[in-house]
Design a protein around this motif. Structure first.
Motif, PDB file in Angstrom:
ATOM      1  N   PRO A   1       4.024   4.172 -32.882  1.00 17.25           N
ATOM      2  CA  PRO A   1       3.208   4.239 -31.666  1.00 17.25           C
ATOM      3  C   PRO A   1       3.353   2.984 -30.799  1.00 17.25           C
ATOM      4  CG  PRO A   1       1.920   4.844 -33.610  1.00 17.25           C
ATOM      5  CD  PRO A   1       3.205   4.264 -34.112  1.00 17.25           C
ATOM      6  N   PHE A   2       3.256   3.186 -29.506  1.00 18.57           N
ATOM      7  CA  PHE A   2       3.199   2.073 -28.560  1.00 18.57           C
ATOM      8  C   PHE A   2       2.355   2.504 -27.372  1.00 18.57           C
ATOM      9  CE2 PHE A   2       6.882   4.525 -27.239  1.00 18.57           C
ATOM     10  CZ  PHE A   2       6.819   4.529 -25.856  1.00 18.57           C
ATOM     11  N   GLY A   3       1.942   1.540 -26.573  1.00 17.51           N
ATOM     12  CA  GLY A   3       1.065   1.842 -25.451  1.00 17.51           C
ATOM     13  C   GLY A   3       1.585   1.265 -24.152  1.00 17.51           C
ATOM     14  N   VAL A   4       0.831   1.527 -23.092  1.00 19.35           N
ATOM     15  CA  VAL A   4       1.141   1.023 -21.759  1.00 19.35           C
ATOM     16  C   VAL A   4      -0.124   0.394 -21.189  1.00 19.35           C
ATOM     17  CG1 VAL A   4       1.765   1.665 -19.391  1.00 19.35           C
ATOM     18  CG2 VAL A   4       2.978   2.688 -21.314  1.00 19.35           C
ATOM     19  N   ASN A   5       0.049  -0.695 -20.455  1.00 14.66           N
ATOM     20  CA  ASN A   5      -1.070  -1.327 -19.756  1.00 14.66           C
ATOM     21  C   ASN A   5      -1.007  -0.979 -18.274  1.00 14.66           C
ATOM     22  OD1 ASN A   5      -1.562  -4.141 -17.981  1.00 14.66           O
ATOM     23  ND2 ASN A   5      -3.243  -3.535 -19.306  1.00 14.66           N
ATOM     24  N   ILE A   6      -2.155  -0.700 -17.677  1.00 14.73           N
ATOM     25  CA  ILE A   6      -2.259  -0.553 -16.224  1.00 14.73           C
ATOM     26  C   ILE A   6      -2.993  -1.778 -15.706  1.00 14.73           C
ATOM     27  CG2 ILE A   6      -3.170   0.780 -14.303  1.00 14.73           C
ATOM     28  CD1 ILE A   6      -2.998   3.266 -16.000  1.00 14.73           C
ATOM     29  N   ALA A   7      -2.259  -2.676 -15.081  1.00 16.68           N
ATOM     30  CA  ALA A   7      -2.847  -3.880 -14.486  1.00 16.68           C
ATOM     31  C   ALA A   7      -3.227  -3.547 -13.049  1.00 16.68           C
ATOM     32  CB  ALA A   7      -1.852  -5.029 -14.538  1.00 16.68           C
ATOM     33  N   GLN A   8      -4.480  -3.186 -12.848  1.00 12.17           N
ATOM     34  CA  GLN A   8      -4.896  -2.561 -11.602  1.00 12.17           C
ATOM     35  C   GLN A   8      -4.681  -3.435 -10.375  1.00 12.17           C
ATOM     36  OE1 GLN A   8      -8.394  -0.249 -14.072  1.00 12.17           O
ATOM     37  NE2 GLN A   8      -8.895  -0.991 -12.056  1.00 12.17           N
TER      38      GLN A   8
ATOM     39  N   PHE B   1      -1.875   5.723 -25.911  1.00 15.56           N
ATOM     40  CA  PHE B   1      -2.787   4.583 -25.812  1.00 15.56           C
ATOM     41  C   PHE B   1      -2.512   3.812 -24.539  1.00 15.56           C
ATOM     42  CE2 PHE B   1      -3.630   0.006 -26.983  1.00 15.56           C
ATOM     43  CZ  PHE B   1      -5.014   0.091 -26.923  1.00 15.56           C
ATOM     44  N   VAL B   2      -3.562   3.487 -23.794  1.00 14.83           N
ATOM     45  CA  VAL B   2      -3.419   2.708 -22.567  1.00 14.83           C
ATOM     46  C   VAL B   2      -4.537   1.676 -22.500  1.00 14.83           C
ATOM     47  CG1 VAL B   2      -4.762   4.351 -21.170  1.00 14.83           C
ATOM     48  CG2 VAL B   2      -3.146   2.812 -20.053  1.00 14.83           C
ATOM     49  N   THR B   3      -4.182   0.487 -22.064  1.00 16.37           N
ATOM     50  CA  THR B   3      -5.194  -0.507 -21.734  1.00 16.37           C
ATOM     51  C   THR B   3      -5.215  -0.651 -20.222  1.00 16.37           C
ATOM     52  OG1 THR B   3      -3.627  -2.357 -21.946  1.00 16.37           O
ATOM     53  CG2 THR B   3      -4.929  -1.773 -23.889  1.00 16.37           C
ATOM     54  N   THR B   4      -6.413  -0.784 -19.672  1.00 14.99           N
ATOM     55  CA  THR B   4      -6.567  -1.043 -18.244  1.00 14.99           C
ATOM     56  C   THR B   4      -7.152  -2.441 -18.099  1.00 14.99           C
ATOM     57  OG1 THR B   4      -8.741   0.056 -18.253  1.00 14.99           O
ATOM     58  CG2 THR B   4      -6.832   1.374 -17.602  1.00 14.99           C
ATOM     59  N   SER B   5      -6.769  -3.115 -17.014  1.00 17.30           N
ATOM     60  CA  SER B   5      -7.193  -4.499 -16.840  1.00 17.30           C
ATOM     61  C   SER B   5      -7.179  -4.865 -15.372  1.00 17.30           C
ATOM     62  CB  SER B   5      -6.254  -5.443 -17.625  1.00 17.30           C
ATOM     63  OG  SER B   5      -4.916  -5.299 -17.172  1.00 17.30           O
ATOM     64  N   ALA B   6      -7.786  -6.018 -15.071  1.00 22.00           N
ATOM     65  CA  ALA B   6      -7.747  -6.602 -13.723  1.00 22.00           C
ATOM     66  C   ALA B   6      -8.257  -5.638 -12.673  1.00 22.00           C
ATOM     67  CB  ALA B   6      -6.329  -7.065 -13.386  1.00 22.00           C
ATOM     68  N   GLY B   7      -9.412  -5.014 -12.953  1.00 23.34           N
ATOM     69  CA  GLY B   7      -9.974  -4.098 -11.979  1.00 23.34           C
ATOM     70  C   GLY B   7     -11.151  -3.324 -12.532  1.00 23.34           C
ATOM     71  N   ASP B   8     -11.635  -2.369 -11.741  1.00 22.06           N
ATOM     72  CA  ASP B   8     -12.799  -1.556 -12.067  1.00 22.06           C
ATOM     73  C   ASP B   8     -12.428  -0.526 -13.131  1.00 22.06           C
ATOM     74  OD1 ASP B   8     -14.998   0.137 -12.144  1.00 22.06           O
ATOM     75  OD2 ASP B   8     -15.218   0.248  -9.966  1.00 22.06           O
TER      76      ASP B   8
ATOM     77  N   THR C   1      -6.220   7.538 -25.283  1.00 18.44           N
ATOM     78  CA  THR C   1      -7.207   6.575 -25.744  1.00 18.44           C
ATOM     79  C   THR C   1      -7.168   5.390 -24.788  1.00 18.44           C
ATOM     80  OG1 THR C   1      -6.951   7.231 -28.057  1.00 18.44           O
ATOM     81  CG2 THR C   1      -7.877   5.044 -27.635  1.00 18.44           C
ATOM     82  N   VAL C   2      -8.342   4.991 -24.273  1.00 16.88           N
ATOM     83  CA  VAL C   2      -8.411   3.983 -23.220  1.00 16.88           C
ATOM     84  C   VAL C   2      -9.263   2.794 -23.662  1.00 16.88           C
ATOM     85  CG1 VAL C   2      -9.048   3.511 -20.824  1.00 16.88           C
ATOM     86  CG2 VAL C   2      -8.226   5.787 -21.471  1.00 16.88           C
ATOM     87  N   PHE C   3      -8.660   1.607 -23.614  1.00 16.96           N
ATOM     88  CA  PHE C   3      -9.378   0.352 -23.821  1.00 16.96           C
ATOM     89  C   PHE C   3      -9.316  -0.431 -22.510  1.00 16.96           C
ATOM     90  CE2 PHE C   3      -9.873  -0.730 -28.553  1.00 16.96           C
ATOM     91  CZ  PHE C   3      -9.887   0.601 -28.935  1.00 16.96           C
ATOM     92  N   HIS C   4     -10.408  -1.099 -22.165  1.00 16.83           N
ATOM     93  CA  HIS C   4     -10.431  -1.921 -20.952  1.00 16.83           C
ATOM     94  C   HIS C   4     -10.589  -3.385 -21.343  1.00 16.83           C
ATOM     95  CE1 HIS C   4     -10.723  -2.517 -16.648  1.00 16.83           C
ATOM     96  NE2 HIS C   4     -11.777  -3.279 -16.816  1.00 16.83           N
TER      97      HIS C   4
ATOM     98  N   ALA D   1     -18.303   3.400 -18.072  1.00 18.07           N
ATOM     99  CA  ALA D   1     -17.182   4.189 -17.551  1.00 18.07           C
ATOM    100  C   ALA D   1     -16.624   5.146 -18.595  1.00 18.07           C
ATOM    101  CB  ALA D   1     -16.077   3.257 -17.063  1.00 18.07           C
ATOM    102  N   GLY D   2     -16.979   4.928 -19.868  1.00 15.23           N
ATOM    103  CA  GLY D   2     -16.568   5.846 -20.924  1.00 15.23           C
ATOM    104  C   GLY D   2     -15.345   5.445 -21.715  1.00 15.23           C
ATOM    105  N   VAL D   3     -15.008   4.152 -21.738  1.00 15.74           N
ATOM    106  CA  VAL D   3     -13.827   3.713 -22.484  1.00 15.74           C
ATOM    107  C   VAL D   3     -14.014   3.944 -23.979  1.00 15.74           C
ATOM    108  CG1 VAL D   3     -13.222   1.985 -20.749  1.00 15.74           C
ATOM    109  CG2 VAL D   3     -14.665   1.332 -22.700  1.00 15.74           C
ATOM    110  N   ASP D   4     -12.895   4.028 -24.684  1.00 14.64           N
ATOM    111  CA  ASP D   4     -12.931   4.205 -26.131  1.00 14.64           C
ATOM    112  C   ASP D   4     -13.103   2.885 -26.864  1.00 14.64           C
ATOM    113  OD1 ASP D   4     -12.240   7.148 -26.395  1.00 14.64           O
ATOM    114  OD2 ASP D   4     -10.553   6.442 -25.196  1.00 14.64           O
ATOM    115  N   GLY D   5     -12.762   1.796 -26.201  1.00 12.35           N
ATOM    116  CA  GLY D   5     -12.870   0.485 -26.820  1.00 12.35           C
ATOM    117  C   GLY D   5     -12.640  -0.605 -25.795  1.00 12.35           C
ATOM    118  N   LEU D   6     -12.743  -1.848 -26.247  1.00  8.26           N
ATOM    119  CA  LEU D   6     -12.634  -3.007 -25.368  1.00  8.26           C
ATOM    120  C   LEU D   6     -11.634  -4.011 -25.923  1.00  8.26           C
ATOM    121  CD1 LEU D   6     -16.463  -3.701 -24.849  1.00  8.26           C
ATOM    122  CD2 LEU D   6     -14.935  -2.577 -23.205  1.00  8.26           C
ATOM    123  N   VAL D   7     -10.955  -4.699 -25.013  1.00 13.70           N
ATOM    124  CA  VAL D   7     -10.235  -5.916 -25.348  1.00 13.70           C
ATOM    125  C   VAL D   7     -11.057  -7.049 -24.754  1.00 13.70           C
ATOM    126  CG1 VAL D   7      -8.113  -7.251 -25.126  1.00 13.70           C
ATOM    127  CG2 VAL D   7      -8.007  -4.746 -25.265  1.00 13.70           C
TER     128      VAL D   7
END
Length: 314
Positions: A65-72, A91-98, A112-115, A129-135
Motif C-alpha cells: 500500500p501507498f498513499g497520496v498527499n493533497i497539499a491544498q 489512503f490520502v492525507t490532506t494538508s495546508a488548507g481547510d 481513508t482520509v487523514f488531515h 469535517a469527518g476525517v478518519d484520522g489526524l497527522v
C-alpha cells in the motif's frame, strides 16, 4: 505490530513517510512501502503530470500500500480529487488548507482520509469535517508551519485527549525512542520527514544529506513568522541565517531555484526545509534499515519501561 493505524492503512508498521515536494516520489516512497511502512507521493510540487507518472512507477516498484498527499495551498487543479481517486490509491492525507474542502468527496469515493493539523483548533475542525484520522504536526518539524508553532510534546497529548480518531505524530520523530515517546503521548503511528530526506533512497543531492548529518540540534531556523505567506523551518545556511532576522518580502519566491538545491546540491540556491531532528541524524542509511532499527528500538524501549515502572505483583 497491530493497531488502528496498521489496520486502516494495511501496513506492517505504523510508520509514514512525509509528503515532501519533489522528494516524496516513487524512488523513496516505494522503499518505505516495501520496508513495511506507508510511502506517500506528493502533490505540493504542482507537477501533476509527473506525479501521475510517479504513481505508475510505484506500481512497478511495490505491491504494498501507498498513499497520496493533497497539499491544498499548492495544488491549483480543481479536479484534484478526481485525479487522486483515478490513481486507485486507498489512503490520502490532506494538508495546508481547510479539511472541509475535499474530505467528504474523498470519503464518498471510499478513501481513508487523514488531515494534517498544527493546533487543537485545527484538529477539532478536521474531526467535524469527518476525517478518519489526524497527522498531528509539531513545530519542531521541517517544512511549512503554523506561524504560532507548538512543540509536539505539548500538542500531541492535548489533541489525543480531545479526539477519538487514530493519530499519527509528526515532528522530531527519528527512531524507536521517539516513536515510543509519541505512543506514550497518545499516538498510534509516526511520520518521518527529515529522516527520510537523509535516507539512502532519497533523491536529493548528497550535499543536502551531508548537511543534515553535520547539523547540530540548533542548526535550523524558523522563518517568516510574521508573514506574508507561510512560516517555515529550514536548515541554517548563509541565506536562511540572514532571513531569520529579516524575511524577504516574498518567502515563496525563494523557491524559484529549489531544484538547484534539491538535485543540484547548491545549498544557497533556495531553502532546505528540515526539522530540528537533523541534529540527531548522524549517518545516511537505507530506508529498510531505518524502519527495522526503529521498530526494534521501539519494542525494546516499551519493554524496558514496562519492566522498570509497571506495578509488580505482590
Amino acid at each position: 505490530m497491530k493497531n488502528r493505524i496498521t489496520e486502516l492503512l494495511g501496513v506492517k508498521y505504523p510508520i509514514v513517510q512525509a509528503p515532501m515536494g519533489w522528494i516524496a516520489r516513487s524512488q523513496l516512497a516505494s522503499a518505505v512501502s516495501n520496508a513495511g511502512g506507508m510511502g506517500i507521493i506528493e502533490t505540493s510540487s504542482g507537477e501533476l503530470d509527473n506525479v501521475r507518472d510517479e504513481i505508475r512507477k510505484m506500481r512497478t516498484l511495490t505491491d504494498k500500500p501507498f498513499g497520496v498527499n493533497i497539499a491544498q495551498a499548492f495544488v491549483r487543479d480543481p479536479d484534484i480529487v478526481k485525479f487522486v481517486v483515478d490513481q486507485g490509491v486507498q489512503f490520502v492525507t490532506t494538508s495546508a488548507g481547510d479539511p472541509n474542502k475535499y474530505c467528504a468527496e474523498l470519503k464518498a469515493a471510499g478513501l481513508t482520509v487523514f488531515h494534517v493539523v498544527p493546533s487543537l483548533a485545527a484538529a477539532m475542525k478536521a474531526i467535524e469535517a469527518g476525517v478518519d484520522g489526524l497527522v498531528v504536526e509539531g513545530g519542531e518539524g521541517g517544512g511549512f508551519k503554523n506561524s504560532r508553532e507548538v512543540a509536539l510534546m505539548v500538542l500531541l497529548p492535548l489533541v489525543c485527549s480531545k479526539v477519538k480518531v487514530p493519530v499519527i505524530a509528526a515532528g522530531g520523530i527519528v527512531d524507536g525512542r521517539t516513536m515510543a515517546a509519541a505512543f506514550c503521548l497518545g499516538a498510534e503511528g509516526v511520520q518521518m520527514g527529515t529522516r527520510m530526506v537523509s535516507a539512502a533512497e532519497s533523491p536529493v543531492h548528497q550535499n543536502w544529506k551531508d548537511a543534515i548529518v553535520a547539523a547540530r540540534e540548533t542548526d535550523t531556523v524558523f522563518l517568516n513568522r510574521f508573514g506574508p505567506g507561510p512560516a517555515l523551518r529550514a536548515l541554517r545556511t548563509e541565506k536562511t541565517g540572514a532571513y531569520e532576522k529579516t524575511a524577504p518580502e516574498n518567502i515563496m519566491g525563494e523557491f524559484r531555484n529549489v531544484l538547484d538545491l534539491y538535485f543540484g546540491g547548491d545549498m544557497e540556491a533556495s531553502i532546505a526545509l528540515s526539522g530540528q531532528v537533523a541534529g540527531r541524524i548522524d549517518s545516511v542509511k537505507p530506508v529498510a534499515e531505518i524502519l527495522r532499527e526503529t521498530v526494534a528500538e521501539f519494542e525494546a524501549v516499551m519493554a524496558e519501561m514496562a519492566g522498570r515502572y509497571a506495578p509488580q505483583p505482590a
